[in-house]
Write a protein that holds these residues in place. Structure first.
Motif, mmCIF file in Angstrom:
data_model
loop_
_atom_site.group_PDB
_atom_site.id
_atom_site.type_symbol
_atom_site.label_atom_id
_atom_site.label_comp_id
_atom_site.label_asym_id
_atom_site.label_seq_id
_atom_site.Cartn_x
_atom_site.Cartn_y
_atom_site.Cartn_z
ATOM 1 N N MET A 1 0.844 -1.202 0.000
ATOM 2 C CA MET A 1 0.000 0.000 0.000
ATOM 3 C C MET A 1 0.879 1.252 0.000
ATOM 4 O O MET A 1 1.796 1.376 0.812
ATOM 5 N N GLU A 2 0.615 2.152 -0.923
ATOM 6 C CA GLU A 2 1.346 3.424 -0.946
ATOM 7 C C GLU A 2 0.985 4.260 0.273
ATOM 8 O O GLU A 2 0.054 3.963 1.017
ATOM 9 N N ASN A 3 1.723 5.315 0.475
ATOM 10 C CA ASN A 3 1.455 6.227 1.576
ATOM 11 C C ASN A 3 0.038 6.778 1.469
ATOM 12 O O ASN A 3 -0.322 7.380 0.452
ATOM 13 N N ILE A 4 -0.770 6.577 2.497
ATOM 14 C CA ILE A 4 -2.182 6.955 2.422
ATOM 15 C C ILE A 4 -2.344 8.465 2.280
ATOM 16 O O ILE A 4 -3.289 8.936 1.624
ATOM 17 N N ASN A 5 -1.444 9.246 2.867
ATOM 18 C CA ASN A 5 -1.535 10.696 2.720
ATOM 19 C C ASN A 5 -1.329 11.115 1.266
ATOM 20 O O ASN A 5 -2.047 11.979 0.748
ATOM 21 N N GLU A 6 -0.367 10.500 0.612
ATOM 22 C CA GLU A 6 -0.127 10.821 -0.796
ATOM 23 C C GLU A 6 -1.298 10.372 -1.662
ATOM 24 O O GLU A 6 -1.686 11.070 -2.608
ATOM 25 N N LEU A 7 -1.884 9.215 -1.336
ATOM 26 C CA LEU A 7 -3.052 8.765 -2.080
ATOM 27 C C LEU A 7 -4.228 9.710 -1.894
ATOM 28 O O LEU A 7 -4.988 9.980 -2.833
ATOM 29 N N ASN A 8 -4.393 10.203 -0.696
ATOM 30 C CA ASN A 8 -5.464 11.169 -0.401
ATOM 31 C C ASN A 8 -5.279 12.423 -1.254
ATOM 32 O O ASN A 8 -6.213 12.875 -1.939
ATOM 33 N N ILE A 9 -4.075 12.969 -1.232
ATOM 34 C CA ILE A 9 -3.803 14.195 -1.989
ATOM 35 C C ILE A 9 -3.887 13.949 -3.493
ATOM 36 O O ILE A 9 -4.417 14.774 -4.243
ATOM 37 N N ASP A 10 -3.401 12.806 -3.948
ATOM 38 C CA ASP A 10 -3.486 12.491 -5.377
ATOM 39 C C ASP A 10 -4.941 12.407 -5.830
ATOM 40 O O ASP A 10 -5.282 12.838 -6.939
#
Length: 243
Positions: A1-10
């Motif tokens: 799983m990628e960084n959830i914060n980066e996924l949120n922002i993406d």
């Protein structure tokens, strides 16, 4: 799983990109991205996906000053190596939001009282655009919905035929982004925001999506905490300070 914060922002910024490309003006430079639309107060953002430096801040300030439309600079505090000495004296904080996420590992109570209607034609797009400011106090131009409703999902929610509110459901990659959950004033304080979330979260679970993400205002944060969302990061929204 990628960084959830980066996924949120993406997930969030992919909305801005799609809208700018389809309806307005989108720019992707080496150190920033920009998306704005005429006759709309959204997205109209300029943002970065790297640690902020004073040099970069000067560049953003100059770009914002030269823009024909007012732009907002959202700054997310997700970079641990970002300098604490960054000077933001030339900016005023307009608002802030909390980036939140939820692992989708169990279903929520079914909402039998609400029905959802996806915007699918020009008349519905204009109606959604007229309703949204009643929920949030700012305008998403109707042309945005007309041009993007086939690839982005704008929803209206009803209770016994009466309009309750709005939401944008935006799944991509491993997350379902939930945006623009708003309740019209006459339907507030009746639990409808939670019921809208139940519908959207259960849908994401049925689609085998791993996480839900959103950006909560201070007013709405408690609703999402009760649903199990965690507070992951802060987004501070800045505008230039005018003397």
């Amino acid at each position: 799983m990628e960084n959830i914060n980066e996924l949120n922002i993406d997930n969030l910024t992919s909305l801005w990109v799609k809208v700018g490309q389809a309806v307005g003006h989108y720019v992707n430079e080496n150190n920033y991205e920009l998306s704005c639309v005429k006759n709309s107060e959204w997205p109209n953002k300029i943002w970065i996906k790297q640690p902020l430096t004073n040099e970069l801040l000067i560049s953003l300030s100059q770009k914002m000053a030269s823009s024909e439309q007012s732009l907002v600079f959202p700054h997310w505090d997700i970079y641990p190596n970002e300098g604490s000495e960054i000077a933001l004296e030339g900016f005023t904080q307009k608002s802030f939001q909390t980036g939140m996420s939820l692992p989708l590992n169990k279903p929520f109570p079914s909402s039998s009282s609400l029905t959802a209607k996806r915007v699918s034609n020009t008349e519905e797009a204009k109606f959604w655009a007229a309703i949204y400011p009643k929920c949030f106090g700012y305008v998403i131009g109707e042309e945005i919905l007309i041009q993007t409703m086939n690839e982005m999902e704008y929803n209206l929610f009803y209770f016994n035929g009466a309009l309750v509110g709005t939401a944008i459901y935006h799944p991509n990659e491993q997350v379902a982004g939930i945006h623009g959950v708003g309740i019209v004033p006459e339907m507030r304080r009746r639990g409808f925001a939670e019921e809208i979330m139940y519908l959207l979260l259960n849908r994401a679970i049925a689609e085998n999506i791993s996480y839900a993400t959103l950006q909560a205002s201070e007013l709405g944060k408690g609703i999402y905490q009760r649903l199990g969302f965690t507070e992951d990061f802060i987004i501070k929204n800045y505008v230039p300070k005018f003397d």
